[in-house]
Design a protein around this motif. Structure first.
Motif, PDB file in Angstrom:
ATOM      1  N   ALA A  45       0.822  -1.207   0.000  1.00 50.30           N
ATOM      2  CA  ALA A  45       0.000   0.000   0.000  1.00 50.30           C
ATOM      3  C   ALA A  45       0.859   1.261   0.000  1.00 50.30           C
ATOM      4  O   ALA A  45       0.588   2.213  -0.735  1.00 50.30           O
ATOM      5  N   ARG A  46       1.905   1.274   0.820  1.00 48.74           N
ATOM      6  CA  ARG A  46       2.758   2.465   0.859  1.00 48.74           C
ATOM      7  C   ARG A  46       3.463   2.655  -0.479  1.00 48.74           C
ATOM      8  O   ARG A  46       3.653   3.802  -0.922  1.00 48.74           O
ATOM      9  N   THR A  83      -2.798   2.995   4.450  1.00 51.44           N
ATOM     10  CA  THR A  83      -1.709   2.018   4.520  1.00 51.44           C
ATOM     11  C   THR A  83      -1.866   1.097   5.721  1.00 51.44           C
ATOM     12  O   THR A  83      -1.710  -0.125   5.619  1.00 51.44           O
ATOM     13  N   ALA A  85       4.876  -0.786   6.950  1.00 56.48           N
ATOM     14  CA  ALA A  85       4.661   0.568   6.441  1.00 56.48           C
ATOM     15  C   ALA A  85       5.887   1.450   6.610  1.00 56.48           C
ATOM     16  O   ALA A  85       6.204   2.276   5.746  1.00 56.48           O
ATOM     17  N   TYR A 132       8.697  -1.503   3.302  1.00 49.70           N
ATOM     18  CA  TYR A 132       8.326  -0.986   1.984  1.00 49.70           C
ATOM     19  C   TYR A 132       9.573  -0.645   1.162  1.00 49.70           C
ATOM     20  O   TYR A 132       9.533  -0.623  -0.077  1.00 49.70           O
TER      21      TYR A 132
END
Length: 212
Positions: free
Chosen positions: A28-29, A38, A81, A85
Motif C-alpha cells: 500500500a505504501r 496504509t 509501512a 516498503y
C-alpha cells in the motif's frame, strides 16, 4: 480423521497473518496510499483471509476474537509501512516474503479445514482463499487488478500446487513437515516464475496482457 488432527498451532497462525500484514502495508505504501489507508491495508491483508476461512467453516473469526492476533497484525503492519516498503524496489527479497506468506497461509487454511472434516476440494479452496482474500482486497481498494485474476506469472498455480503438497504431506507425515513443504513449494514456484518470466496459463488465442 478429525480426532487425529493436531490443533492448528497458535504461533503459526499468528506468524502467517503478521507476515501478510507486512506485505500488505508495504504494498500500500509503495502505491502512495495515505497513512490511514496504509495501516488499514496491512490489517486487512493480515486478517481478511483468516476471517473468510473461519466464516466458511462456520467458526468465530479468530483474528477478531483471539487476544493475540490483532496486536501482532498491527505491529507487523507498522513494520511493513515504516521499514519493509523499502525492499519493494529490491525484487528478490520482496518476492521471497510474498512467497513465504502465501505458503504459510495456504498451510493454515488447509489445516483448519482438515480439522473440521470438510471435503477434499473444500480443503484446497480454504487454503487458496486464506492466501488470496487479503491481497485481493488490497488490490481492489488501490485500483489494481487482483494478482490471481491478472497475468501474475504462476501465482495461482503456486497456490493450488502448494495446497496439494500440504494435503499430501500432512496425510503421510505431520503438520510441521507439511507446512515446510507447502511453503517451500509455493515460494519456489512463485519466485522462479517471476524471475524467469513464466506467464500465467491463458486460454488459446487470448491476449496475455492482463496487467492493467
Amino acid at each position: 480423521m478429525v480426532e487425529t488432527m493436531p490443533t492448528l498451532p497458535l504461533w503459526v497462525d499468528v506468524t502467517a497473518m503478521a507476515t501478510t500484514a507486512i506485505y500488505g502495508a508495504a504494498t500500500a505504501r509503495s502505491r502512495n496510499v495515505p497513512v490511514s489507508g496504509t495501516l488499514f491495508a496491512g490489517i486487512l491483508g493480515g486478517a481478511a483471509g483468516g476471517i473468510v476461512r473461519d466464516l466458511l467453516l462456520g467458526l468465530e473469526p479468530v483474528a477478531i476474537t483471539g487476544p493475540y492476533y490483532f496486536p501482532w497484525i498491527l505491529l507487523a503492519t507498522v513494520f511493513g509501512a515504516f521499514f519493509f516498503y523499502k525492499f519493494i524496489s529490491q525484487k528478490v527479497p520482496f518476492l521471497v516474503l510474498k512467497g513465504v506468506a502465501i505458503g504459510l497461509l495456504i498451510s493454515i487454511g488447509c489445516q483448519k479445514a482438515l480439522m473440521h472434516d470438510v471435503p477434499f476440494v473444500s480443503i484446497i479452496l480454504c487454503g487458496v482463499l486464506t492466501a488470496t482474500v487479503g491481497g485481493m482486497a488490497i488490490d481492489t481498494l488501490t485500483r489494481h487488478r487482483a494478482a490471481v485474476f491478472s497475468q501474475a506469472h504462476w501465482f495461482a498455480t503456486a497456490l493450488i500446487i502448494g495446497s496439494l503438497v500440504f494435503y499430501g504431506l500432512t496425510m503421510t507425515t505431520n503438520f510441521y513437515l507439511a507446512t515446510a513443504g507447502a511453503t517451500l513449494t509455493a515460494a519456489v514456484l512463485y519466485v522462479t516464475s517471476v524471475l524467469r518470466n513464466w506467464p500465467s496459463p491463458m486460454w488459446p488465442k487470448e491476449d496475455t496482457d492482463m496487467s492493467a
